[in-house]
Design an enzyme around this catalytic site. Structure first.
Site, PDB file in Angstrom:
ATOM      1  N   ASP A 381      52.728 -49.434 -48.859  1.00 31.41           N
ATOM      2  CA  ASP A 381      52.547 -48.823 -47.480  1.00 31.41           C
ATOM      3  C   ASP A 381      53.914 -49.618 -46.796  1.00 31.41           C
ATOM      4  OD1 ASP A 381      51.231 -47.651 -45.138  1.00 31.41           O
ATOM      5  OD2 ASP A 381      51.170 -49.852 -44.476  1.00 31.41           O
ATOM      6  N   GLU A 434      56.368 -45.450 -49.524  1.00 29.51           N
ATOM      7  CA  GLU A 434      56.523 -44.770 -47.925  1.00 29.51           C
ATOM      8  C   GLU A 434      57.545 -45.394 -47.501  1.00 29.51           C
ATOM      9  OE1 GLU A 434      53.878 -44.160 -43.834  1.00 29.51           O
ATOM     10  OE2 GLU A 434      53.949 -46.199 -45.093  1.00 29.51           O
TER      11      GLU A 434
END
Length: 715
Positions: A381, A434
């Site tokens: 993330d 990401e």
């Protein structure tokens, strides 16, 4: 004394909403077992198809313990200490934390924690009435580690670490290496092992590298476990890991997804963070059950041919007093200077990637999920926030690196090392970034200056596509570049196309609500969106609820609106997604060359007047597989007899049409189209196709396309 943690507890548990319907229009199997999936066999189609594992499966062998041998008081060798302080220890979870003795002659628990600047460390818990005087730990040389053996402690006991700082402050901290944490809002650690679960996914693990090769289909169903499905009759409670296992497996199989991606499962005090503000980097969230229960969920998915990816968050952590922040009274895990150590967007703290022991901690955490929970991928993330020192900061709020630049060189080094280690130790496992900027070679090899990720989210595709489909079709001719521009950079990285949870929260509405037109047109637009995604090069990800046209924005405090499946239009969207998944998996042209420019060819990228896009997806040369012609009509205007160039004459068979009645469309289908004549649009032949409004059409071409393209010099 009752088993409860002392001290301030985190106030992060989310408030639950009123019960809502959570019915699924399907029969859900209730089995808890399943046979291993044969690597060469067809995919199972139902959880109930597979028998449970044999009750006589052998237990793993353990080395016998000599009756007279005392339990070791330390689990840390000098080599362990060296590797930890060097930043290259990869299995801290076997050495730090709390580890029950296996010696029946000397029961107890060995504790070890890193707190180099502490003046004193003790263990407090159920076993000593939370007294700071009874279980002190001792320094281990200059390593910064405190350790000790507590004979009274037992598996299942709650505990914390009482740290007295150099200034005399008393801190009660959860164990950073605890294998289990108390269910929030409790904040204590739990003495635990991972000895109870016996894995039955050998066939999956043996075939994983082949099944997850980049020329195989990857279609991911993104799931938040706490809100996927709830039980309204029982206070709207969420399902446990074990309750989820048969339900989720059955559903994913029926929908045809190859993988599930689970939003962060590491323990987190604030439910409303969805797991992205992690405190327990080695502890599966106790909200849904025990670590063994999570293992059972992963095992069940594996035994039915479904891969498991988990979100992992090394970018930042919350400042909760019981957790990592100022762990020993100093900025131990985080940077001391807030210009490096504080994240203004999320009010969180940033890891000090330049500190050797922090690198050991994070690398061990990543490998822990691959090792103990058999997960098949990590979605990392907020990578962009790790790469840039000035991320979301104004001038004067950040410190340049040693070379005067804005790149976080320590974070870059950490990410490269992470990806190298995963490749070395877990072949076939995906590490997915990401990352939302134009940073070069995110998925490029480390040896060539890349970061080494296996795939990167294509956020540009997602933003351009949703913006385009949100425009009035009358004006789309002026914005056709939002559709064709993506192929200018599609092979700069190995991309994954995401329609994720981020697009349906914080006032953004549902995917359905983003679509233009009346309700019928919105549904047609949604089918077109999904058709475009599955036709485009790159792997796929769809957030839960999108597959049946969830109408409202995602709410983590309630279930998905499964009752919508009582309506035929929602069942139609669900059937369309399942059909796309099957076609994507069955047709080599749609997945083999997702990351290779040989797998894509425009027929007409520039038909902006009609807002139509036509292209070919091609299989690997020499594969003896058919090409797939894709026709996308982005207006609510039918295009009868549309001429389209194709590489070879013969019959082109319609294999999927979003306007079919089964999917909620108008039913304008054509089973086969004969191509002849030509040349047209640079192709040797031409066919005429009746294209419905707002439709995505897939046609399978004849074999022989490769020679035809070669002769034309077009391939």
């Amino acid at each position: 004394m009752s088993r409860r943690s002392k001290g301030k507890r985190s106030a992060g548990a989310g408030k639950r909403s009123e019960p809502k319907a959570a019915e699924v229009a399907t029969t859900v199997a209730s089995e808890e077992g399943g046979a291993p999936v044969d690597a060469g066999a067809p995919e199972p189609t139902s959880v109930a198809d597979l028998p449970p594992p044999s009750a006589g499966d052998p237990e793993p062998a353990e080395a016998p313990l000599a009756a007279s041998a005392p339990a070791p008081l330390s689990r840390l060798s000098e080599t362990d200490l060296f590797l930890f302080n060097e930043g290259s220890h990869l299995r801290l979870y076997d050495h730090l934390g709390a580890h029950p003795s296996r010696d029946p002659q000397r029961p107890g628990v060995a504790f070890a924690v890193w707190a180099p600047m502490a003046a004193h460390v003790a263990v407090i818990g159920d076993f000593n009435e939370w007294s700071a005087d009874r279980s002190p730990l001792a320094r281990r040389g200059e390593s910064g580690i405190w350790e000790g053996f507590v004979p009274e402690a037992r598996e299942g006991d709650l505990y914390k670490l009482r740290i007295i700082t150099a200034s005399g402050e008393h801190l009660d901290k959860a164990d950073p290496l605890a294998l289990r944490q108390e269910c929030p809002p409790g904040t204590a650690s739990v003495i635990a092992t991972h000895d109870e679960h016996r894995w039955h996914d050998d066939a999956w693990m043996a075939a994983r590298a082949r099944r997850q090769a980049l020329d195989r289909p990857v279609s991911i169903y993104e799931v938040h476990l706490g809100s996927w499905m709830r039980i309204p009759e029982e206070g709207n409670r969420w399902l446990t890991y074990r309750e989820l296992a048969p339900r989720l497996t059955e559903y994913v199989l029926r929908m045809g997804f190859t993988h599930v991606e689970l939003m962060p499962l590491a323990e987190h005090p604030f439910y409303g963070s969805w797991g992205y503000q992690t405190t327990g980097y080695f502890a599966a969230s106790a909200r849904y059950g025990s670590p063994e229960d999570l293992m059972h969920l992963v095992d069940t998915l594996h035994r039915h041919g479904i891969g498991v990816i988990v979100d992992w968050v090394p970018a930042h952590f919350p400042g909760d007093a019981h957790a990592l922040a100022r762990f020993d009274g100093t900025c131990l895990f985080e940077h001391e200077d807030p210009r490096r150590g504080f994240h203004p967007d999320w009010n969180t703290l940033i890891f000090n990637y330049g500190r050797h022991e922090v690198r050991s901690f994070l690398l061990s955490s990543a490998l822990f999920w691959l090792d103990r929970f058999h997960v098949d991928g990590l979605r990392v993330d907020a990578v962009a926030s790790m790469l840039y020192l000035d991320y979301s900061r104004r001038e004067g709020e950040w410190i340049p690196n040693d070379q005067g630049g804005r790149e976080n060189l320590e974070a870059i080094d950490f990410l490269r090392r992470l990806n190298e280690i995963v490749d070395e130790r877990y072949p076939g496992v995906h590490v997915i970034a990401e990352e939302s900027t134009a940073w070069p070679l995110v998925s490029g090899p480390v040896s060539e200056g890349g970061l080494g990720f296996h795939m990167k989210w294509d956020m540009g595709w997602m933003h351009d596509t949703l913006r385009y489909l949100g425009r009035d079709p009358l004006y789309r001719r002026h914005h056709h570049r939002e559709i064709n521009f993506r192929m200018m950079y599609a092979y700069a990285e190995r991309f994954l196309l995401p329609l994720s949870h981020d697009e349906v929260v914080h006032g953004k509405g549902s995917l359905l609500s983003k679509m233009q037109g009346d309700r019928g047109q919105q549904l047609a637009h949604l089918r077109l969106l999904y058709g475009y995604m599955f036709a485009s090069p790159g792997k796929k990800l769809l957030f839960m609820g999108g597959e049946f046209a969830q109408e409202r924005e995602w709410n983590h405090d309630s279930s998905l609106d499964w009752h919508l499946l009582e309506r035929p239009e929602h069942r139609g969207i669900q059937s369309w997604v399942a059909a796309l998944n099957r076609l994507y998996a069955d047709e080599p042209a749609l997945h083999q060359l997702d990351h290779d420019p040989r797998g894509f060819m425009w027929i007409d990228p520039d038909d902006s007047i009609r807002s139509v896009a036509t292209f070919l997806r091609l299989p690997r040369p020499g594969e003896k597989a058919a090409p797939i012609l894709v026709v996308l009509n982005f207006t609510p205007v039918a295009r009868p007899g549309l001429p389209i160039g194709v590489p070879t004459g013969g019959v082109w068979e319609e294999v999927l049409n979003s306007d079919a009645e089964a999917y909620g469309g108008g039913g304008a289908l054509q089973r086969a189209v004969e191509a002849s004549g030509g040349p047209w649009q640079g192709m040797a032949a031409m066919l005429r196709l009746d294209v419905p409004p707002l439709a995505a059409i897939f046609l399978r071409g004849p074999l022989g396309w490769e020679d035809a393209l070669a002769e034309a010099g077009a391939h």
